[in-house]
Design a protein around this motif. Structure first.
Motif, PDB file in Angstrom:
ATOM      1  N   ARG A  31       0.809  -1.212   0.000  1.00  0.00           N
ATOM      2  CA  ARG A  31       0.000   0.000   0.000  1.00  0.00           C
ATOM      3  C   ARG A  31       0.847   1.269   0.000  1.00  0.00           C
ATOM      4  O   ARG A  31       0.314   2.367   0.083  1.00  0.00           O
ATOM      5  N   TYR A  32       2.164   1.102  -0.103  1.00  0.00           N
ATOM      6  CA  TYR A  32       3.068   2.231   0.071  1.00  0.00           C
ATOM      7  C   TYR A  32       4.016   2.393  -1.114  1.00  0.00           C
ATOM      8  O   TYR A  32       4.599   1.405  -1.597  1.00  0.00           O
ATOM      9  N   ALA A  33       4.178   3.622  -1.525  1.00  0.00           N
ATOM     10  CA  ALA A  33       5.315   3.933  -2.381  1.00  0.00           C
ATOM     11  C   ALA A  33       6.561   3.890  -1.517  1.00  0.00           C
ATOM     12  O   ALA A  33       6.505   4.192  -0.320  1.00  0.00           O
ATOM     13  N   MET A  34       7.677   3.511  -2.116  1.00  0.00           N
ATOM     14  CA  MET A  34       8.920   3.388  -1.380  1.00  0.00           C
ATOM     15  C   MET A  34       9.988   4.274  -1.997  1.00  0.00           C
ATOM     16  O   MET A  34       9.978   4.528  -3.201  1.00  0.00           O
ATOM     17  N   ALA A  78       9.248  -5.943   1.401  1.00  0.00           N
ATOM     18  CA  ALA A  78      10.607  -5.411   1.362  1.00  0.00           C
ATOM     19  C   ALA A  78      10.850  -4.628   0.088  1.00  0.00           C
ATOM     20  O   ALA A  78      10.151  -4.806  -0.921  1.00  0.00           O
ATOM     21  N   ALA A  79      11.850  -3.768   0.154  1.00  0.00           N
ATOM     22  CA  ALA A  79      12.322  -3.022  -1.011  1.00  0.00           C
ATOM     23  C   ALA A  79      13.844  -2.991  -0.964  1.00  0.00           C
ATOM     24  O   ALA A  79      14.422  -2.903   0.117  1.00  0.00           O
ATOM     25  N   ASP A  80      14.465  -3.062  -2.113  1.00  0.00           N
ATOM     26  CA  ASP A  80      15.921  -3.110  -2.193  1.00  0.00           C
ATOM     27  C   ASP A  80      16.457  -1.966  -3.047  1.00  0.00           C
ATOM     28  O   ASP A  80      15.742  -1.392  -3.873  1.00  0.00           O
ATOM     29  N   ALA A  97      12.239   4.865   2.999  1.00  0.00           N
ATOM     30  CA  ALA A  97      11.063   5.595   3.435  1.00  0.00           C
ATOM     31  C   ALA A  97       9.839   5.050   2.715  1.00  0.00           C
ATOM     32  O   ALA A  97       9.941   4.546   1.595  1.00  0.00           O
ATOM     33  N   ALA A  98       8.699   5.146   3.382  1.00  0.00           N
ATOM     34  CA  ALA A  98       7.450   4.634   2.828  1.00  0.00           C
ATOM     35  C   ALA A  98       6.355   5.688   2.917  1.00  0.00           C
ATOM     36  O   ALA A  98       6.259   6.408   3.914  1.00  0.00           O
ATOM     37  N   SER A  99       5.552   5.764   1.856  1.00  0.00           N
ATOM     38  CA  SER A  99       4.476   6.740   1.813  1.00  0.00           C
ATOM     39  C   SER A  99       3.174   6.078   1.395  1.00  0.00           C
ATOM     40  O   SER A  99       3.136   5.389   0.373  1.00  0.00           O
ATOM     41  N   ARG A 110       9.891  12.593  -4.904  1.00  0.00           N
ATOM     42  CA  ARG A 110      11.189  13.105  -4.482  1.00  0.00           C
ATOM     43  C   ARG A 110      11.125  13.919  -3.190  1.00  0.00           C
ATOM     44  O   ARG A 110      12.165  14.307  -2.679  1.00  0.00           O
ATOM     45  N   THR A 111       9.924  14.160  -2.668  1.00  0.00           N
ATOM     46  CA  THR A 111       9.755  15.070  -1.534  1.00  0.00           C
ATOM     47  C   THR A 111       9.730  14.313  -0.214  1.00  0.00           C
ATOM     48  O   THR A 111       8.858  13.474   0.013  1.00  0.00           O
ATOM     49  N   GLN A 112      10.641  14.629   0.673  1.00  0.00           N
ATOM     50  CA  GLN A 112      10.782  13.874   1.916  1.00  0.00           C
ATOM     51  C   GLN A 112       9.540  13.953   2.797  1.00  0.00           C
ATOM     52  O   GLN A 112       9.178  12.951   3.434  1.00  0.00           O
ATOM     53  N   ARG A 113       8.894  15.096   2.842  1.00  0.00           N
ATOM     54  CA  ARG A 113       7.757  15.238   3.748  1.00  0.00           C
ATOM     55  C   ARG A 113       6.551  14.417   3.310  1.00  0.00           C
ATOM     56  O   ARG A 113       5.611  14.250   4.086  1.00  0.00           O
ATOM     57  N   ARG A 114       6.588  13.831   2.139  1.00  0.00           N
ATOM     58  CA  ARG A 114       5.504  12.960   1.694  1.00  0.00           C
ATOM     59  C   ARG A 114       5.656  11.543   2.234  1.00  0.00           C
ATOM     60  O   ARG A 114       4.794  10.702   2.009  1.00  0.00           O
ATOM     61  N   TYR A 115       6.732  11.280   2.957  1.00  0.00           N
ATOM     62  CA  TYR A 115       7.017   9.941   3.470  1.00  0.00           C
ATOM     63  C   TYR A 115       6.936   9.942   4.991  1.00  0.00           C
ATOM     64  O   TYR A 115       7.850  10.428   5.668  1.00  0.00           O
ATOM     65  N   PRO A 116       5.874   9.395   5.562  1.00  0.00           N
ATOM     66  CA  PRO A 116       5.742   9.399   7.026  1.00  0.00           C
ATOM     67  C   PRO A 116       6.557   8.334   7.741  1.00  0.00           C
ATOM     68  O   PRO A 116       6.800   8.452   8.943  1.00  0.00           O
ATOM     69  N   TYR A 117       6.990   7.309   7.026  1.00  0.00           N
ATOM     70  CA  TYR A 117       7.736   6.229   7.679  1.00  0.00           C
ATOM     71  C   TYR A 117       9.170   6.214   7.186  1.00  0.00           C
ATOM     72  O   TYR A 117       9.416   6.263   5.975  1.00  0.00           O
ATOM     73  N   TRP A 118      10.083   6.115   8.152  1.00  0.00           N
ATOM     74  CA  TRP A 118      11.505   6.131   7.843  1.00  0.00           C
ATOM     75  C   TRP A 118      12.234   5.048   8.635  1.00  0.00           C
ATOM     76  O   TRP A 118      11.884   4.757   9.780  1.00  0.00           O
ATOM     77  N   GLY A 119      13.256   4.492   8.011  1.00  0.00           N
ATOM     78  CA  GLY A 119      14.141   3.593   8.728  1.00  0.00           C
ATOM     79  C   GLY A 119      15.206   4.371   9.472  1.00  0.00           C
ATOM     80  O   GLY A 119      15.274   5.599   9.393  1.00  0.00           O
ATOM     81  N   GLN A 120      16.052   3.637  10.176  1.00  0.00           N
ATOM     82  CA  GLN A 120      17.077   4.273  10.999  1.00  0.00           C
ATOM     83  C   GLN A 120      18.343   4.602  10.208  1.00  0.00           C
ATOM     84  O   GLN A 120      19.209   5.332  10.688  1.00  0.00           O
TER      85      GLN A 120
END
Length: 128
Positions: A31-34, A78-80, A97-99, A110-120
């Motif tokens: 359900r997410y763009a990556m 997963a995404a690679d 990141a996932a949106s 390309r916009t970071q604020r469109r991605y609410p989920y982030w890895g470390q």
């Protein structure tokens, strides 16, 4: 609460390859763009590559086109990011990141604020 965990970073020499992986828990990545972003020391975080929910649309920053390939396996959640012909300029912490937002335009991907989920993040160091 969704979590993303990256792996696959390391220290390599110029011309080498690395494959970064991002695995999600708590959310269904279908359900997410990556996307992958990176942040080099002393620099702002920047877009690297993105892929649409079903994998049909991909975007890359110009400096990695032809060298990096983003892919996803929704069955594995997963995404690679396959990175070939690495150069010292690729040295950075890489974040996936996932949106779940509707991303209609390339600029949105390309916009970071469109991605609410982030890895470390995972460190990639390329030496000359």
């Amino acid at each position: 609460q969704g979590q993303l965990v990256e792996s696959g970073g390391g220290s390599v020499q110029t011309g080498a390859s690395l494959r970064l992986s991002c695995v999600a828990s708590g959310i269904s990545l279908s359900r997410y763009a990556m996307a992958w972003f990176r942040q080099a020391p002393g620099k702002e975080r920047e877009f690297v590559a993105s892929i649409s929910r079903l994998g049909g649309v991909t975007y890359y920053r110009d400096s990695v086109k032809g060298r990096f390939t983003i892919s996803r396996d929704n069955a594995k959640n997963a995404a690679d990011l396959q990175m070939n012909s690495l150069t010292p300029e690729d040295t950075a912490v890489y974040y996936c990141a996932a949106s779940d937002q509707e991303l209609y335009r390339e600029t949105s991907y390309r916009t970071q604020r469109r991605y609410p989920y982030w890895g470390q993040g995972t460190q990639v160091t390329v030496s000359s």
